[in-house]
Design a protein around this motif. Sequence first.
Motif, PDB file in Angstrom:
ATOM      1  N   GLY A  98       3.979  14.148 -10.585  1.00 18.05           N
ATOM      2  CA  GLY A  98       4.986  14.718 -11.396  1.00 18.05           C
ATOM      3  C   GLY A  98       4.568  15.387 -12.787  1.00 18.05           C
ATOM      4  O   GLY A  98       3.440  14.871 -13.276  1.00 18.05           O
ATOM      5  N   ASP A  99       5.260  15.974 -13.472  1.00 23.82           N
ATOM      6  CA  ASP A  99       4.704  16.675 -14.739  1.00 23.82           C
ATOM      7  C   ASP A  99       4.670  15.429 -15.522  1.00 23.82           C
ATOM      8  O   ASP A  99       3.910  15.786 -16.799  1.00 23.82           O
ATOM      9  N   ASP A 100       5.444  14.600 -15.610  1.00 23.51           N
ATOM     10  CA  ASP A 100       5.492  13.358 -16.543  1.00 23.51           C
ATOM     11  C   ASP A 100       4.506  12.530 -16.395  1.00 23.51           C
ATOM     12  O   ASP A 100       4.250  11.296 -16.873  1.00 23.51           O
ATOM     13  N   GLY A 101       3.382  12.683 -15.232  1.00 25.82           N
ATOM     14  CA  GLY A 101       2.395  12.072 -15.146  1.00 25.82           C
ATOM     15  C   GLY A 101       2.733  10.507 -13.959  1.00 25.82           C
ATOM     16  O   GLY A 101       1.906   9.836 -13.656  1.00 25.82           O
ATOM     17  N   ILE A 102       4.079  10.654 -13.604  1.00 28.09           N
ATOM     18  CA  ILE A 102       4.413   9.534 -12.603  1.00 28.09           C
ATOM     19  C   ILE A 102       3.800  10.064 -11.050  1.00 28.09           C
ATOM     20  O   ILE A 102       4.484  11.255 -10.885  1.00 28.09           O
ATOM     21  N   ALA A 103       3.508   9.308 -10.490  1.00 26.80           N
ATOM     22  CA  ALA A 103       2.893   9.380  -9.137  1.00 26.80           C
ATOM     23  C   ALA A 103       3.965   9.039  -8.135  1.00 26.80           C
ATOM     24  O   ALA A 103       4.688   8.254  -8.345  1.00 26.80           O
ATOM     25  N   ILE A 104       4.271  10.097  -7.275  1.00 26.61           N
ATOM     26  CA  ILE A 104       5.306   9.895  -6.331  1.00 26.61           C
ATOM     27  C   ILE A 104       4.706   9.520  -4.842  1.00 26.61           C
ATOM     28  O   ILE A 104       3.890  10.420  -4.355  1.00 26.61           O
ATOM     29  N   GLY A 105       4.967   8.482  -4.265  1.00 23.78           N
ATOM     30  CA  GLY A 105       4.273   8.015  -3.052  1.00 23.78           C
ATOM     31  C   GLY A 105       5.374   7.372  -2.126  1.00 23.78           C
ATOM     32  O   GLY A 105       6.397   7.453  -2.461  1.00 23.78           O
ATOM     33  N   ARG A 106       4.916   6.677  -1.115  1.00 22.51           N
ATOM     34  CA  ARG A 106       5.820   6.152  -0.038  1.00 22.51           C
ATOM     35  C   ARG A 106       5.097   5.149   0.634  1.00 22.51           C
ATOM     36  O   ARG A 106       3.765   5.149   0.905  1.00 22.51           O
ATOM     37  N   SER A 107       5.741   4.146   1.022  1.00 20.47           N
ATOM     38  CA  SER A 107       5.176   2.763   1.729  1.00 20.47           C
ATOM     39  C   SER A 107       5.523   3.059   3.229  1.00 20.47           C
ATOM     40  O   SER A 107       6.117   4.202   3.458  1.00 20.47           O
ATOM     41  N   HIS A 152      17.777   3.658  -3.751  1.00 23.74           N
ATOM     42  CA  HIS A 152      16.913   4.243  -2.644  1.00 23.74           C
ATOM     43  C   HIS A 152      15.571   4.106  -3.064  1.00 23.74           C
ATOM     44  O   HIS A 152      14.726   4.419  -2.101  1.00 23.74           O
ATOM     45  N   ASP A 153      15.057   4.012  -4.204  1.00 22.81           N
ATOM     46  CA  ASP A 153      13.681   4.124  -4.497  1.00 22.81           C
ATOM     47  C   ASP A 153      13.140   2.821  -5.095  1.00 22.81           C
ATOM     48  O   ASP A 153      13.955   1.983  -5.630  1.00 22.81           O
ATOM     49  N   LEU A 154      11.735   2.614  -5.078  1.00 25.09           N
ATOM     50  CA  LEU A 154      11.054   1.565  -5.870  1.00 25.09           C
ATOM     51  C   LEU A 154      10.093   2.045  -6.746  1.00 25.09           C
ATOM     52  O   LEU A 154       9.799   3.032  -7.060  1.00 25.09           O
ATOM     53  N   ILE A 155      10.107   1.199  -8.082  1.00 25.01           N
ATOM     54  CA  ILE A 155       9.119   1.551  -9.090  1.00 25.01           C
ATOM     55  C   ILE A 155       8.173   0.350  -9.239  1.00 25.01           C
ATOM     56  O   ILE A 155       8.442  -0.569  -9.194  1.00 25.01           O
ATOM     57  N   GLY A 156       6.766   0.942  -9.409  1.00 27.56           N
ATOM     58  CA  GLY A 156       5.657  -0.066  -9.257  1.00 27.56           C
ATOM     59  C   GLY A 156       4.613   0.219 -10.285  1.00 27.56           C
ATOM     60  O   GLY A 156       4.646   1.398 -10.891  1.00 27.56           O
ATOM     61  N   PRO A 179       8.751  10.386   5.257  1.00 27.14           N
ATOM     62  CA  PRO A 179       8.710  11.590   4.348  1.00 27.14           C
ATOM     63  C   PRO A 179       9.771  12.309   4.463  1.00 27.14           C
ATOM     64  O   PRO A 179      10.423  12.789   5.747  1.00 27.14           O
ATOM     65  N   GLU A 180      10.455  12.871   3.245  1.00 24.14           N
ATOM     66  CA  GLU A 180      11.553  13.694   3.087  1.00 24.14           C
ATOM     67  C   GLU A 180      12.916  13.223   3.525  1.00 24.14           C
ATOM     68  O   GLU A 180      13.945  13.746   3.026  1.00 24.14           O
ATOM     69  N   ILE A 181      12.962  12.073   4.162  1.00 21.28           N
ATOM     70  CA  ILE A 181      14.315  11.454   4.421  1.00 21.28           C
ATOM     71  C   ILE A 181      14.620  10.053   3.875  1.00 21.28           C
ATOM     72  O   ILE A 181      15.935   9.700   3.562  1.00 21.28           O
ATOM     73  N   ASP A 182      13.693   9.218   3.360  1.00 21.12           N
ATOM     74  CA  ASP A 182      13.656   8.042   2.799  1.00 21.12           C
ATOM     75  C   ASP A 182      13.488   8.107   1.320  1.00 21.12           C
ATOM     76  O   ASP A 182      13.345   9.367   0.779  1.00 21.12           O
ATOM     77  N   GLY A 183      13.360   7.006   0.729  1.00 25.19           N
ATOM     78  CA  GLY A 183      13.129   6.685  -0.859  1.00 25.19           C
ATOM     79  C   GLY A 183      11.639   7.135  -0.890  1.00 25.19           C
ATOM     80  O   GLY A 183      10.978   7.165   0.040  1.00 25.19           O
ATOM     81  N   THR A 184      11.355   6.812  -2.333  1.00 24.73           N
ATOM     82  CA  THR A 184       9.868   6.893  -2.695  1.00 24.73           C
ATOM     83  C   THR A 184       9.505   5.622  -3.388  1.00 24.73           C
ATOM     84  O   THR A 184      10.398   4.904  -3.919  1.00 24.73           O
ATOM     85  N   VAL A 185       8.370   5.632  -3.792  1.00 22.16           N
ATOM     86  CA  VAL A 185       7.677   4.744  -4.782  1.00 22.16           C
ATOM     87  C   VAL A 185       7.103   5.356  -5.958  1.00 22.16           C
ATOM     88  O   VAL A 185       6.315   6.397  -5.807  1.00 22.16           O
ATOM     89  N   ARG A 186       7.754   5.226  -6.959  1.00 24.32           N
ATOM     90  CA  ARG A 186       7.364   6.024  -8.125  1.00 24.32           C
ATOM     91  C   ARG A 186       6.387   4.964  -9.008  1.00 24.32           C
ATOM     92  O   ARG A 186       6.605   3.909  -9.384  1.00 24.32           O
ATOM     93  N   ILE A 187       5.051   5.609  -9.578  1.00 19.16           N
ATOM     94  CA  ILE A 187       4.096   4.924 -10.205  1.00 19.16           C
ATOM     95  C   ILE A 187       3.936   5.400 -11.659  1.00 19.16           C
ATOM     96  O   ILE A 187       3.225   6.569 -11.348  1.00 19.16           O
ATOM     97  N   ALA A 188       4.043   4.662 -12.531  1.00 19.86           N
ATOM     98  CA  ALA A 188       3.766   5.160 -13.902  1.00 19.86           C
ATOM     99  C   ALA A 188       2.160   5.232 -14.143  1.00 19.86           C
ATOM    100  O   ALA A 188       1.455   4.552 -13.672  1.00 19.86           O
ATOM    101  N   LYS A 189       2.050   5.992 -15.025  1.00 24.33           N
ATOM    102  CA  LYS A 189       0.619   6.487 -15.381  1.00 24.33           C
ATOM    103  C   LYS A 189      -0.318   6.610 -14.150  1.00 24.33           C
ATOM    104  O   LYS A 189      -1.424   6.295 -14.092  1.00 24.33           O
ATOM    105  N   THR A 195       0.821  -1.298   0.038  1.00 20.68           N
ATOM    106  CA  THR A 195      -0.083   0.075  -0.168  1.00 20.68           C
ATOM    107  C   THR A 195       0.920   1.171   0.006  1.00 20.68           C
ATOM    108  O   THR A 195       1.655   1.543   0.932  1.00 20.68           O
ATOM    109  N   VAL A 196       0.564   2.311  -0.859  1.00 23.00           N
ATOM    110  CA  VAL A 196       1.302   3.211  -1.257  1.00 23.00           C
ATOM    111  C   VAL A 196       0.432   4.561  -0.962  1.00 23.00           C
ATOM    112  O   VAL A 196      -0.469   4.702  -1.216  1.00 23.00           O
ATOM    113  N   LEU A 197       1.064   5.592  -0.093  1.00 22.14           N
ATOM    114  CA  LEU A 197       0.506   6.834   0.112  1.00 22.14           C
ATOM    115  C   LEU A 197       0.929   7.728  -0.812  1.00 22.14           C
ATOM    116  O   LEU A 197       2.107   7.861  -1.000  1.00 22.14           O
TER     117      LEU A 197
END
Length: 211
Positions: free
Chosen positions: A159-168, A203-207, A173-183, A152-154
């Motif tokens: 982003g301007d490229d349509g990629i959502a930036i979230g975190r598990s 540092h980051d996950l893509i899903g 927030p602000e110190i760890d990595g992120t989860v990037r979600i296409a479309k 589950t990602v919050l």
Amino acid sequence: MRLHYVYPYPHVDEVIPLMAEGKLLPYLDVPFQHASPRILKLMKRPANAENTLARIRAWREICPDITIRSTFIAGFPGETEAEFQQLLSFLDEAQLDRVGCFAYSAVEGATANALPGAVPEEIKEDRRARFMAAQARISKARLQRKIGRRMTVLIDGIGDDGIAIGRSAADAPEIDGTVRIAKGADLVVGSMVEVEITRATEHDLIGRRLR
């Protein structure tokens, strides 16, 4: 609720079952600072690295999904190369999820300023860089294990490229990595989304979103 900057006193062990039961986020930020008993004593910190490693193993047995974050100091006054190598060995054995490292810097009024054996700036920075390079390899390997998992990602932003930036739950927030979600342009900031992890970096996950 996410616990940050919790000193590694014995009562910390009591909160791990609460994380396993879902009453707290399975995330623990403990500033271990070093692994050398002598340096830890000079820092006036608990000085038993072996016990710390045993506790980390016990925490993971109780709560396998726990994310452990810590901070360390390289180049503390009097730190030898052998003691720094001891720190690297600790890092390799502990396999922490999130780590920060700072080169020691004098703080006005700190008793450590008067300690003998000040480490030259170039050596402090070299040790910090070597430490972070070692941790980058560990972090990348640990994140690679999450490929194929669903989580589950919050959603924090789009982003301007349509990629959502979230975190598990594993990402502060602000110190760890992120989860990037296409479309993810249509996702709502603040919403929770089910995601399958398809790739990982240091540092980051893509899903991809599941629903």
